[in-house]
Design a protein around this motif. Structure first.
Motif, PDB file in Angstrom:
ATOM      1  N   MET A   1      25.020  34.935 -13.317  1.00 20.43           N
ATOM      2  CA  MET A   1      24.955  34.846 -11.958  1.00 20.43           C
ATOM      3  C   MET A   1      23.856  33.917 -11.529  1.00 20.43           C
ATOM      4  N   GLY A   2      22.722  34.067 -12.442  1.00 16.61           N
ATOM      5  CA  GLY A   2      21.478  33.327 -12.228  1.00 16.61           C
ATOM      6  C   GLY A   2      20.417  34.063 -11.681  1.00 16.61           C
ATOM      7  N   LEU A   3      19.436  33.498 -10.730  1.00 19.85           N
ATOM      8  CA  LEU A   3      18.197  34.093 -10.309  1.00 19.85           C
ATOM      9  C   LEU A   3      18.660  34.956  -9.101  1.00 19.85           C
ATOM     10  N   PHE A   4      19.853  34.925  -8.472  1.00 20.26           N
ATOM     11  CA  PHE A   4      20.139  35.556  -7.136  1.00 20.26           C
ATOM     12  C   PHE A   4      21.431  36.353  -7.515  1.00 20.26           C
ATOM     13  N   LYS A   5      21.525  37.474  -6.731  1.00 21.88           N
ATOM     14  CA  LYS A   5      22.559  38.402  -6.915  1.00 21.88           C
ATOM     15  C   LYS A   5      24.145  37.454  -6.431  1.00 21.88           C
ATOM     16  N   LYS A   6      23.714  36.864  -5.342  1.00 21.70           N
ATOM     17  CA  LYS A   6      24.965  36.113  -4.992  1.00 21.70           C
ATOM     18  C   LYS A   6      24.829  34.497  -4.960  1.00 21.70           C
ATOM     19  N   SER A   7      25.695  33.924  -5.184  1.00 22.62           N
ATOM     20  CA  SER A   7      25.303  32.507  -5.456  1.00 22.62           C
ATOM     21  C   SER A   7      25.394  31.817  -4.328  1.00 22.62           C
ATOM     22  N   GLU A   8      25.833  32.182  -3.189  1.00 21.03           N
ATOM     23  CA  GLU A   8      25.828  31.409  -1.876  1.00 21.03           C
ATOM     24  C   GLU A   8      24.601  32.282  -1.200  1.00 21.03           C
ATOM     25  N   PRO A   9      24.080  31.415  -0.043  1.00 22.12           N
ATOM     26  CA  PRO A   9      23.141  32.527   0.812  1.00 22.12           C
ATOM     27  C   PRO A   9      23.893  33.042   1.834  1.00 22.12           C
ATOM     28  N   GLN A  10      23.619  34.190   2.223  1.00 22.13           N
ATOM     29  CA  GLN A  10      24.131  34.926   3.325  1.00 22.13           C
ATOM     30  C   GLN A  10      23.472  35.337   4.582  1.00 22.13           C
ATOM     31  N   ARG A  11      24.078  35.697   5.610  1.00 18.23           N
ATOM     32  CA  ARG A  11      23.320  36.062   6.648  1.00 18.23           C
ATOM     33  C   ARG A  11      22.994  37.704   6.512  1.00 18.23           C
ATOM     34  N   VAL A  12      22.121  38.282   6.754  1.00 13.55           N
ATOM     35  CA  VAL A  12      21.515  39.515   6.579  1.00 13.55           C
ATOM     36  C   VAL A  12      21.452  40.314   7.742  1.00 13.55           C
ATOM     37  N   GLU A  13      21.777  41.483   7.949  1.00 11.47           N
ATOM     38  CA  GLU A  13      21.555  42.432   9.070  1.00 11.47           C
ATOM     39  C   GLU A  13      20.765  43.435   8.721  1.00 11.47           C
ATOM     40  N   ILE A  14      19.570  43.615   9.335  1.00  8.36           N
ATOM     41  CA  ILE A  14      18.624  44.905   9.046  1.00  8.36           C
ATOM     42  C   ILE A  14      18.520  45.767  10.301  1.00  8.36           C
ATOM     43  N   LYS A  15      18.913  46.899   9.979  1.00  8.98           N
ATOM     44  CA  LYS A  15      19.184  48.037  11.153  1.00  8.98           C
ATOM     45  C   LYS A  15      19.411  47.346  12.500  1.00  8.98           C
ATOM     46  N   GLY A  16      20.599  46.656  12.467  1.00  9.93           N
ATOM     47  CA  GLY A  16      21.571  46.240  13.543  1.00  9.93           C
ATOM     48  C   GLY A  16      21.134  44.973  13.961  1.00  9.93           C
ATOM     49  N   HIS A  17      20.170  44.342  13.535  1.00 16.19           N
ATOM     50  CA  HIS A  17      19.515  42.838  13.675  1.00 16.19           C
ATOM     51  C   HIS A  17      19.579  41.897  12.901  1.00 16.19           C
ATOM     52  N   LEU A  18      20.054  40.738  13.325  1.00 17.09           N
ATOM     53  CA  LEU A  18      20.425  39.666  12.357  1.00 17.09           C
ATOM     54  C   LEU A  18      18.917  39.223  11.810  1.00 17.09           C
TER      55      LEU A  18
ATOM     56  N   LEU B   1      19.981  32.202   6.708  1.00 21.69           N
ATOM     57  CA  LEU B   1      20.688  32.406   5.514  1.00 21.69           C
ATOM     58  C   LEU B   1      19.690  32.871   4.484  1.00 21.69           C
ATOM     59  N   PHE B   2      19.934  33.718   3.794  1.00 18.42           N
ATOM     60  CA  PHE B   2      18.896  34.061   2.637  1.00 18.42           C
ATOM     61  C   PHE B   2      19.793  34.486   1.366  1.00 18.42           C
ATOM     62  N   TYR B   3      19.150  34.014   0.118  1.00 19.11           N
ATOM     63  CA  TYR B   3      19.377  34.706  -0.941  1.00 19.11           C
ATOM     64  C   TYR B   3      18.786  36.151  -1.488  1.00 19.11           C
ATOM     65  N   GLU B   4      19.557  36.868  -2.025  1.00 24.91           N
ATOM     66  CA  GLU B   4      18.970  38.301  -2.293  1.00 24.91           C
ATOM     67  C   GLU B   4      18.490  38.391  -3.714  1.00 24.91           C
ATOM     68  N   ARG B   5      17.587  39.224  -3.977  1.00 28.88           N
ATOM     69  CA  ARG B   5      17.346  39.635  -5.419  1.00 28.88           C
ATOM     70  C   ARG B   5      16.322  40.773  -5.557  1.00 28.88           C
ATOM     71  N   GLU B   6      16.244  41.421  -6.529  1.00 26.59           N
ATOM     72  CA  GLU B   6      15.450  42.602  -6.636  1.00 26.59           C
ATOM     73  C   GLU B   6      14.160  42.301  -7.493  1.00 26.59           C
ATOM     74  N   ALA B   7      13.079  42.829  -7.039  1.00 25.69           N
ATOM     75  CA  ALA B   7      11.896  42.644  -7.626  1.00 25.69           C
ATOM     76  C   ALA B   7      11.090  44.072  -7.893  1.00 25.69           C
TER      77      ALA B   7
ATOM     78  N   LEU C   1      14.483  38.940   0.017  1.00 28.42           N
ATOM     79  CA  LEU C   1      15.411  37.988   0.791  1.00 28.42           C
ATOM     80  C   LEU C   1      14.768  36.719   0.880  1.00 28.42           C
ATOM     81  N   VAL C   2      15.424  35.589   0.201  1.00 24.78           N
ATOM     82  CA  VAL C   2      14.632  34.265   0.115  1.00 24.78           C
ATOM     83  C   VAL C   2      15.275  33.311   1.006  1.00 24.78           C
ATOM     84  N   CYS C   3      14.705  32.840   2.030  1.00 22.31           N
ATOM     85  CA  CYS C   3      15.253  31.751   2.972  1.00 22.31           C
ATOM     86  C   CYS C   3      15.830  30.708   2.225  1.00 22.31           C
TER      87      CYS C   3
END
Length: 70
Positions: free
Chosen positions: A1-18, A28-34, A56-58
């Motif tokens: 899958m490469g560097l990021f968990k998902k191959s396409e960037p996604q919209r992300v909601e944090i505590k009910g806020h985009l 749109l953000f890519y997600e990964r763990e560090a 979350l990488v823009c």
């Protein structure tokens, strides 16, 4: 899958806020763990015991936003 968990960037909601990038305003953000390494754990080769964070990488400007926990 490469560097990021998902191959396409996604919209992300944090505590009910985009999430919007604080630099460019993109939504749109890519997600990964560090792993959050500490000097003591690294010295004793216990890096595996350190906490991890979600990054979350823009997809537009590559600014990285860090989040602890779920």
């Amino acid at each position: 899958m490469g560097l990021f968990k998902k191959s396409e960037p996604q919209r992300v909601e944090i505590k009910g806020h985009l999430l919007k990038c604080p630099i460019c305003g993109a939504e749109l953000f890519y997600e990964r763990e560090a792993q959050l390494n500490t000097a003591v754990a690294s010295f004793f080769n216990f890096d595996w015991a350190n906490r991890s964070a979600t990054c979350l990488v823009c997809a537009n400007c590559t600014h990285i936003s860090w989040f602890l926990g779920e």
